[in-house]
Design an enzyme around this catalytic site. Structure first.
Site: not given
Lengths: 671, 671
Positions: B389, B418
């Site tokens: 993330d 990401e």
């Protein structure tokens, strides 16, 4: 494998990446080139994780100085940054980059956005006070006092500060002070120091004239001397050249000497090729007895200097079979199984009059040292420019060493690489240190060829290290275009050479006298080439281009636009025989526009289409184009304008563009 | 400064330059990426001074092995060389280049040219004898005997040799033997060892399905568990996905918990965002109690494996205010002047439910080690794929260290970055080691945008290190195209994702159920986003795309062309709403041609214009295009062919091209 224990406290917390640095030649191994007074523009990708603001500088220093100077880098968008610095001294500079998280800028931006959004900033102002307080410890005494005062204000009277400065929070002088004392704890310095070689102006801008001294006698049939060369100086100076380049001036071998027109059998009075260096009289530090003595050479150099002309010498590291090295240093040559020494060859071609040096010899160190000694010998005589013969047939590392060590002591020395070879080899020689380089210009004749080639030379990384030196002819190359195009062809190639490239040269008097006879159809060799015989030239032929050459060299001297290649730009013309390009100086105060009819036989006309923006022209205003060659003036407007060139009259325009013509609006009473 | 005394005897006589090596990422600091069984094609400029022939090889080795293997390099012309090697093991390889003057090849070429020119070669044959004799000392015993024999022949019976072999001089077997024992005295090895990271196939080719475990309960209103996820596996497997990716599965903070639709005030039964990690129950190594226990998670992983599905976990290195780290390691967070901990913000946006970790802490080493411990903890549970993330908000060096040290022990681990951020940051994250990367695909909708972007991804250096992983939707991004285009828009984006990129994923069941309601006009956030509440989905809606998805994933599995991105090629169609591209495998045995109508509302038709050469098609032969989506077959001929796509029926063709259709000429009796 990264070992955490070995990572320093700084490296572990360094959050900035510096990458994609330009210019950077061969991973930083070689230097970019500039001349004194030029700037070095540096670009890099610089970014960090997250949203923090970044600040960055170029660090640069003259190599002999310890202290780095700073120049700011500015963000161009898309994480690309750019800055520049000036080089003011001959020699070498180093540069690198440094960047850090700009905590204060991040803070200011955050507070500003919160104020705009109407959010509470009381804690933020305390954080600001902390930043100012920290900076005060890094600051000089009086600056520290100011910073401390503002830190106190932010802490103790935040409402007053906000009321006074609103969205800006702090006055500009405090912002400037903070920029003066950035927090560089986790600053990142680029991991390479890059190099700039700074040459003198003549490395960037010069007009060369090559001539055979032995052909300089005023009367036919006699071997010319340096004295005769001195007598030729006013003629050369009147044409406006500033470098005279002499083919090798050393004793010429007798064994396997070549005869007229490169024949194998020389007659006893054939003088031989000057590139077959070395005889009983001596080798690379001796002078051909018929040219004069060493003092005569020095006198010639001094005389040339009085005309603003420098003498360039040929460095041709190869030997005739009679060279003293052959006897004294047989270990520097390759020996064949039959005991003979290996002569130069490119099978099936054989050059029995030339022995190449064997750079793979066990005694390579002694060989390198000797060749440097030769170079220094001529530097001691006053030579500061060398045209290096066939550098691509000697090892790259040798040249890198020779040029670097010579330029460290004599940074004013210029080395021109005479390499007509494959593109990557030519580029690498320029990268490793040659000051200037021969080019493919001689074989680039069509509009497409010229546009493509000069775009490559001036709009790619090559412009950082490869200084083109272009020649319409050389003693080895009489191009087909010159053989077949008559006098207009010579003018076309002269204009192209002198305006496309800031460094150019001609081999004379063959060039100005439009000598176009080749040895045979399909050959680029001159008939009765001076390489193998003494020629006598009639300098006063009415056909001579000397006046046009003088005019063109004067135009080059008067117009800074023509003294570098950086701001060259091609403009479309519908007619494929018409080539149009402009050059400007950096400020665009000086704008030169050249239109050439490449067809030496027929008149051509067409509409040029100028990129007005690049030339600093206003589409609504009339401008004057003044043909510096023919002295005619035209009023042009807008991008599209008509040109027509009759090669028999003048195959080219060299326009100077004069922008602001007066109109009625310039009069006071017009209003 | 080059010091001659310090230059070795080898370096001083090294005459080869190796430069411009490709691939080489960030000056060799980072690795290129491959999967097991793929090849690495290496190119470089390699040249020497003079005319000598050059020979060159790629050296490569598996990093743990000491011994270099060789692969030949072949000259491509213009001093460019190319070679390749296969990587067959998971882990890291190293490669570099070596080149040397090929004296024997130079000699052969010279003799050949002299023979053609009718010149005497007697001394040359003696030189050849010398070369063979020298090689015999380097050769194995039986080879040495052969070489010595031929050396004697050349020395003692040159006429016989010439009479037998003519212009070739020596027989092919001797030439091969000589190539086996080259004279590498002055060989040059490239000064860097470059890296290849070799991943398993799933790094290159995968279909991901993202889902919220807490929404997996079969009945509405209940918090889902891993048990419920297990029950969902047959449904996911039937659609053909091979990775199930779960948003964070950890305890969720209560302080500043967000309510439905990202509101600031949560009601007591709002579950909160899974990315607000950490509560009284534990932090990054704990599991949300309502999902189950650690054993349940492991059981889920094992169950998924029986369906050929791997479980990917979210690595989100950030903390809720209730995370144990906040209490146990306050030094890992930034403290504000009022004593509070700095929450995440991007002014004026504030995320009070998330505390970022402070990577500039003095205790950064302990922090890095802890985050690696977290990663290893989940590896120990059987996880081998991590979706990371927001990696762009943590330092680059941290990721480089984490990924390198993890992959050294677990080379099968996959890290997906990401990062939706600026281009250079995304590229750098891929360079430093992320196995796969999110892309801008979500916002590339038009023909121009898609063509340009996928050309950049597949036809530049990026294809060496950046593995695109494309998503038509994510829990954060419901694009406008999906909001407004209805079911055909979902199919279009699905086809594009699954065929343009070998790695793709969808966030379901929102995707297959065509969930298109945004929180508000102009927003890309889902209405009633699962990030803030538990949703119950009716998987058996007749609108569901599950059958089309299953079909497309089956097509991907059956066609190697769709399992990598290297041989992607766009083909012109006059209609700007029709996009046409092909993919092939390396051998071009498998050719897929995709035509998509990008307009989800109207039928469009046009003539595609195929680059037949690229597809291995013969312009004179009919070929069959078989629509693997709709199962229709068409006979096409030549480059231009007609297509028409009604989005309500089928907005795309995924053709498999079958080349060789039988004709009467294929029958034996036709002749």
């Amino acid at each position: 494998m990264i070992d955490l224990a070995q990572l320093s406290d700084e490296a572990g917390r360094a959050r900035i990446i510096i990458s994609g640095v330009r210019p950077e030649i061969e991973h930083g191994r070689f230097a970019v080139k500039r001349t004194v007074g030029e700037k070095v523009a540096v670009e890099a990708d610089i970014f960090t994780d997250g949203h923090d603001a970044v600040a960055a500088v170029v660090l640069y220093r003259y190599e002999q100085e310890a202290h780095w100077r700073l120049a700011p880098l500015h963000a161009l968008g898309n994480d690309r940054w750019r800055g520049q610095f000036l080089v003011t001294k001959l020699g070498r500079y180093r540069y690198t980059l440094r960047a850090w998280i700009d905590r204060f800028a991040s803070w200011r931006e955050g507070v500003h956005k919160k104020l705009v959004a109407g959010q509470d900033v009381s804690v933020e102002l305390l954080m600001g006070a902390r930043l100012l307080g920290e900076a005060s410890f890094r600051a000089a005494a009086e600056d520290a006092a100011v910073l401390e005062e503002w830190a106190s204000l932010l802490r103790d009277a935040p409402e007053t500060v906000l009321a006074q400065h609103g969205l800006e929070v702090l006055p500009a002088e405090v912002v400037q002070l903070m920029a003066k004392y950035p927090d560089q704890r986790f600053a990142v310095t680029y991991d390479k120091e890059l190099l700039v070689t700074v040459d003198r102006e003549r490395a960037r801008f010069s007009a060369w004239y090559e001539l055979f001294p032995r052909s300089c006698a005023p009367e036919p049939g006699r071997h010319g001397s340096f004295k005769d060369c001195e007598a030729r100086l006013p003629y050369i100076a009147a044409m406006g050249f500033d470098v005279v380049y002499l083919p090798p001036i050393h004793p010429i071998g007798r064994t396997h000497r070549k005869g007229k027109n490169n024949t194998l059998a020389a007659s006893p009075d054939d003088p031989g090729s000057p590139w077959a260096i070395g005889a009983a009289e001596g080798g690379h530090t001796a002078i051909h007895p018929q040219l004069g003595a060493l003092e005569d050479f020095r006198h010639f150099i001094a005389q040339a200097r009085t005309y603003g002309i420098e003498v360039a010498m040929d460095l041709a590291f190869q030997c005739s079979p009679d060279h003293p090295y052959v006897r004294e240093h047989p270990e520097w040559f390759r020996h064949r199984p039959d005991g003979s020494i290996q002569y130069a060859e490119n099978p099936p071609k054989q050059y029995q009059d030339v022995y190449p040096l064997d750079f793979e010899t066990n005694e390579w160190r002694a060989l390198w040292e000797e060749l440097r000694r030769v170079t220094c010998f001529w530097i001691d005589q006053g030579v500061r420019i060398f045209r290096v013969d066939n550098p691509h047939t000697k090892p790259f590392h040798f040249w890198a060493w020779l040029i670097e060590t010579i330029k460290q002591r004599y940074p004013e020395v210029i080395f021109l690489a005479e390499a007509f070879t494959r593109p990557k080899v030519m580029r690498y020689l320029a990268q490793l240190g040659f000051t200037q380089s021969y080019t493919y210009f001689t074989w680039r004749n069509t509009k497409d060829e010229l546009t493509h080639y000069f775009t490559e030379l001036t709009k790619t990384d090559m412009q950082e290290y490869f200084r083109p030196h272009v020649w319409p002819n050389t003693p080895d190359i009489l191009s087909e275009y010159l053989q077949l195009g008559g006098r207009p062809a010579f003018i076309v190639r002269l204009v192209l050479a002198a305006t496309l490239s800031a460094n150019y040269g001609i081999y004379g008097p063959a060039f100005e006298l439009c000598e176009h006879r080749a040895r045979e159809r399909g050959s680029e060799e001159y008939l009765n080439s001076e390489k193998y015989e003494i020629r006598h030239w009639n300098l006063h032929q009415p056909e001579s281009l000397k006046d046009i050459i003088a005019r063109i060299n004067a135009i080059r001297r008067d117009n800074p636009a023509l003294q570098q290649n950086q701001y060259l730009s091609f403009h479309p013309v519908e007619n494929p025989q018409l080539l149009c390009y402009s050059k400007t100086d950096e400020s665009r105060a000086n704008v030169i526009l050249v239109v050439v009819n490449l067809d030496p036989h027929h008149t051509h006309a067409g509409w040029v289409e100028l990129a007005l923006d690049e030339l600093g022209l206003d589409a609504r205003q009339t401008y004057q184009v003044h043909d510096l060659l023919g002295d005619a003036r035209y009023l042009w407007q807008g991008a599209r304008n008509y040109v027509e060139l009759n090669p028999q009259v003048a195959p080219a325009h060299i326009f100077r563009i004069r922008r602001h013509l007066r109109t009625e609006r310039d009069f006071d009473y017009y209003m």
